[in-house]
Design a protein around this motif. Structure first.
Motif, PDB file in Angstrom:
ATOM      1  N   TRP A  85       1.349  -0.912  -0.339  1.00 38.12           N
ATOM      2  CA  TRP A  85      -0.176  -0.036  -0.070  1.00 38.12           C
ATOM      3  C   TRP A  85       0.773   1.273   0.020  1.00 38.12           C
ATOM      4  N   PHE A  86       2.158   1.170   0.476  1.00 36.08           N
ATOM      5  CA  PHE A  86       2.894   2.120   0.810  1.00 36.08           C
ATOM      6  C   PHE A  86       4.108   2.139  -0.624  1.00 36.08           C
ATOM      7  N   PHE A  87       3.672   0.881  -1.363  1.00 30.70           N
ATOM      8  CA  PHE A  87       4.798   1.433  -2.237  1.00 30.70           C
ATOM      9  C   PHE A  87       4.171   1.174  -3.771  1.00 30.70           C
ATOM     10  N   ALA A  88       3.263   2.729  -4.191  1.00 32.26           N
ATOM     11  CA  ALA A  88       2.222   2.286  -5.407  1.00 32.26           C
ATOM     12  C   ALA A  88       2.428   2.733  -6.591  1.00 32.26           C
ATOM     13  N   ASN A  89       4.035   2.417  -6.252  1.00 28.56           N
ATOM     14  CA  ASN A  89       4.754   2.877  -7.959  1.00 28.56           C
ATOM     15  C   ASN A  89       5.646   1.226  -7.975  1.00 28.56           C
ATOM     16  N   ILE A 131      10.486  -3.503  -8.204  1.00 35.30           N
ATOM     17  CA  ILE A 131      10.187  -3.548  -9.336  1.00 35.30           C
ATOM     18  C   ILE A 131       9.823  -2.212  -9.628  1.00 35.30           C
ATOM     19  N   PRO A 132      10.224  -1.457 -10.476  1.00 35.56           N
ATOM     20  CA  PRO A 132       9.487  -0.333 -10.551  1.00 35.56           C
ATOM     21  C   PRO A 132       8.189  -0.528 -11.974  1.00 35.56           C
ATOM     22  N   LEU A 133       7.508   0.323 -11.621  1.00 37.96           N
ATOM     23  CA  LEU A 133       6.588   0.633 -12.537  1.00 37.96           C
ATOM     24  C   LEU A 133       6.063   1.978 -12.774  1.00 37.96           C
ATOM     25  N   ASN A 134       5.783   2.141 -14.559  1.00 40.92           N
ATOM     26  CA  ASN A 134       5.472   3.695 -14.887  1.00 40.92           C
ATOM     27  C   ASN A 134       4.134   3.916 -14.345  1.00 40.92           C
ATOM     28  N   ASN A 135       3.189   3.521 -13.946  1.00 36.02           N
ATOM     29  CA  ASN A 135       2.049   3.820 -13.485  1.00 36.02           C
ATOM     30  C   ASN A 135       1.736   3.360 -12.203  1.00 36.02           C
ATOM     31  N   THR A 136       0.446   3.441 -11.337  1.00 33.21           N
ATOM     32  CA  THR A 136       0.270   2.883  -9.721  1.00 33.21           C
ATOM     33  C   THR A 136      -0.172   1.441 -10.404  1.00 33.21           C
TER      34      THR A 136
END
Length: 114
Positions: A22-26, A32-37
């Motif tokens: 819940w705290f790391f939305a991206n 693993i980073p994401l472009n969107n939430t």
């Protein structure tokens, strides 16, 4: 490790793991980073994977602290699932209620004070 130490380690780790999605939305699984939430479904799936990881850690700590693993029925696992849900409540509220409120409040502040 004593049994008391194992219980405190388990509780602290459960609270942290329950709130990570819940705290790391991206990010998925922190790394693993994401472009969107992330969508709600992805958050719940990630949360459930953390629940399974927590169960594995609990078995490991029980084995090292007590020397054996006590047999459990299905009720034990359901109670643990709901306890993990309760631990995730602060992160859930932050992600879906508080964060939107704070962003809206900040936009209103910027709009009123150019």
């Amino acid at each position: 490790m004593t049994l008391d130490q194992a219980v405190w380690v388990l509780l602290f780790t459960a609270i942290v793991l329950a709130n990570i999605p819940w705290f790391f939305a991206n990010r998925i699984f922190i790394f693993i980073p994401l472009n969107n939430t992330k969508s709600f479904v992805v958050n719940v799936l990630e949360w459930f994977v953390y629940f399974l990881i927590m169960g594995g850690l609990a078995f490991l700590l029980e084995k090292t602290a007590m020397g054996n693993i006590a047999p459990q029925e299905w009720e034990f696992y359901v109670v643990n699932l709901f306890l993990f849900m309760i631990f995730a409540f602060p992160g859930f509220i932050y992600r879906y209620n508080l964060k939107m409120y704070l962003e809206r409040r900040e936009k209103l502040k910027l709009k009123n004070n150019p």
